[in-house]
Design a protein around this motif. Structure first.
Motif, PDB file in Angstrom:
ATOM      1  N   VAL A  78      56.885  52.937 100.767  1.00  0.00           N
ATOM      2  CA  VAL A  78      57.959  53.865 100.411  1.00  0.00           C
ATOM      3  C   VAL A  78      57.319  55.053  99.699  1.00  0.00           C
ATOM      4  CG1 VAL A  78      59.855  52.198 100.261  1.00  0.00           C
ATOM      5  CG2 VAL A  78      58.369  52.529  98.294  1.00  0.00           C
ATOM      6  N   PRO A  79      57.858  56.262  99.891  1.00  0.00           N
ATOM      7  CA  PRO A  79      57.243  57.430  99.253  1.00  0.00           C
ATOM      8  C   PRO A  79      57.474  57.494  97.753  1.00  0.00           C
ATOM      9  CG  PRO A  79      59.220  58.069 100.445  1.00  0.00           C
ATOM     10  CD  PRO A  79      58.970  56.626 100.774  1.00  0.00           C
ATOM     11  N   ASP A  80      58.575  56.914  97.279  1.00  0.00           N
ATOM     12  CA  ASP A  80      58.906  57.011  95.860  1.00  0.00           C
ATOM     13  C   ASP A  80      59.877  55.901  95.506  1.00  0.00           C
ATOM     14  OD1 ASP A  80      58.881  57.920  93.302  1.00  0.00           O
ATOM     15  OD2 ASP A  80      59.964  59.786  93.677  1.00  0.00           O
ATOM     16  N   VAL A  81      59.983  55.594  94.222  1.00  0.00           N
ATOM     17  CA  VAL A  81      60.930  54.612  93.695  1.00  0.00           C
ATOM     18  C   VAL A  81      61.556  55.204  92.444  1.00  0.00           C
ATOM     19  CG1 VAL A  81      61.160  52.363  92.564  1.00  0.00           C
ATOM     20  CG2 VAL A  81      59.760  52.566  94.615  1.00  0.00           C
ATOM     21  N   LEU A  82      62.864  55.056  92.306  1.00  0.00           N
ATOM     22  CA  LEU A  82      63.561  55.543  91.118  1.00  0.00           C
ATOM     23  C   LEU A  82      63.778  54.365  90.174  1.00  0.00           C
ATOM     24  CD1 LEU A  82      64.724  58.082  89.881  1.00  0.00           C
ATOM     25  CD2 LEU A  82      66.895  57.594  91.009  1.00  0.00           C
ATOM     26  N   VAL A  83      63.072  54.376  89.046  1.00  0.00           N
ATOM     27  CA  VAL A  83      63.177  53.304  88.060  1.00  0.00           C
ATOM     28  C   VAL A  83      64.278  53.659  87.062  1.00  0.00           C
ATOM     29  CG1 VAL A  83      61.981  52.071  86.220  1.00  0.00           C
ATOM     30  CG2 VAL A  83      60.763  52.661  88.318  1.00  0.00           C
ATOM     31  N   VAL A  84      65.258  52.768  86.929  1.00  0.00           N
ATOM     32  CA  VAL A  84      66.413  53.021  86.062  1.00  0.00           C
ATOM     33  C   VAL A  84      66.467  51.938  84.990  1.00  0.00           C
ATOM     34  CG1 VAL A  84      68.916  53.351  85.960  1.00  0.00           C
ATOM     35  CG2 VAL A  84      67.652  53.980  88.042  1.00  0.00           C
ATOM     36  N   PRO A  85      66.256  52.274  83.714  1.00  0.00           N
ATOM     37  CA  PRO A  85      66.393  51.272  82.663  1.00  0.00           C
ATOM     38  C   PRO A  85      67.876  50.995  82.367  1.00  0.00           C
ATOM     39  CG  PRO A  85      65.839  53.395  81.705  1.00  0.00           C
ATOM     40  CD  PRO A  85      65.837  53.589  83.187  1.00  0.00           C
ATOM     41  N   VAL A  86      68.221  49.740  82.265  1.00  0.00           N
ATOM     42  CA  VAL A  86      69.586  49.343  81.901  1.00  0.00           C
ATOM     43  C   VAL A  86      69.488  48.312  80.787  1.00  0.00           C
ATOM     44  CG1 VAL A  86      70.671  49.835  84.124  1.00  0.00           C
ATOM     45  CG2 VAL A  86      69.639  47.625  83.759  1.00  0.00           C
ATOM     46  N   GLY A  87      70.516  48.225  79.975  1.00  0.00           N
ATOM     47  CA  GLY A  87      70.474  47.308  78.845  1.00  0.00           C
ATOM     48  C   GLY A  87      71.790  46.576  78.653  1.00  0.00           C
TER      49      GLY A  87
END
Length: 215
Positions: A199-208
């Motif tokens: 994959v060209p990119d990954v969007l990392v999303v922090p959740v809590g």
């Protein structure tokens, strides 16, 4: 996966029986990681979970700013989402899946710890839970993961390519805030997918998730 399977035969020419044996092993490993989603179970849990939450908690509050960030990330075109979350209780996976599904993000693939009974494991797999293959539970070296590691690499790459949301918990509850070995193995797969160009990119999303009293 084919390279690892061929290497185990020490370069000998594979016959039809050998290929069949490798395919059976690969399918067995894949079955340990995931199972097909069950639309009926998903609808049933979507109906039952609010009733369960009202019995477990006095109230559930969503952080509007964080929710807007998640929805904005979900609208990013052609980029897979990887949600990173600290693990506070065994309810976290169900709670996060319910919220993401309710907000139209989709049914996520959620990593589940190894301390799970076979019946609960089978149920969670039908709801989107994913597990490390049993062959990796006793392996501590990334260079010695063999066929289970190769299948897991291919699986994570396919999840990211198909843009299925992926939820990774960073530790095992109850534990100190330090990266667990299973979390390290899952994160390694995401990094390899980027390194290998799957994959060209990954969007990392922090959740809590936070609790006044952990269930």
């Amino acid at each position: 996966v084919q390279d690892v399977a061929s290497g185990r035969d020490s370069g000998s020419r594979e016959d039809e029986g050998s290929q069949r044996r490798w395919k059976e092993q690969i399918c067995q490993i894949l079955g340990e990681i995931q199972a097909p989603l069950s639309p009926l179970l998903l609808r049933l849990c979507h109906w039952l979970l609010p009733k369960l939450l009202t019995r477990l908690f006095l109230g559930v509050q969503l952080h509007r700013g964080q929710l807007e960030m998640v929805l904005r990330a979900a609208r990013t075109p052609e980029v897979p989402l990887v949600f990173l979350c600290s693990h506070q209780s065994q309810v976290d996976g169900l709670l996060l899946s319910f919220i993401l599904l309710s907000q139209g993000v989709g049914v996520p693939r959620v990593t589940v710890g190894t301390r799970t009974s076979p019946r609960l494991r089978s149920l969670l797999q039908r709801l989107g839970g994913i597990f490390l293959p049993s062959g990796m539970a006793q392996t501590w070296s990334d260079q010695d993961e063999g066929l289970p590691g190769a299948v897991l690499d291919a699986y994570v790459q396919e999840v990211l390519r198909s843009r299925q949301p992926l939820v990774l918990f960073l530790e095992e509850p109850p534990a100190a805030l330090q990266l667990s070995d299973p979390a390290r193995r899952w994160l390694l797969r995401v990094l390899r997918a980027l390194r290998d160009g799957a994959v060209p990119d990954v969007l990392v999303v922090p959740v809590g998730i936070a609790y006044d009293v952990a269930p």
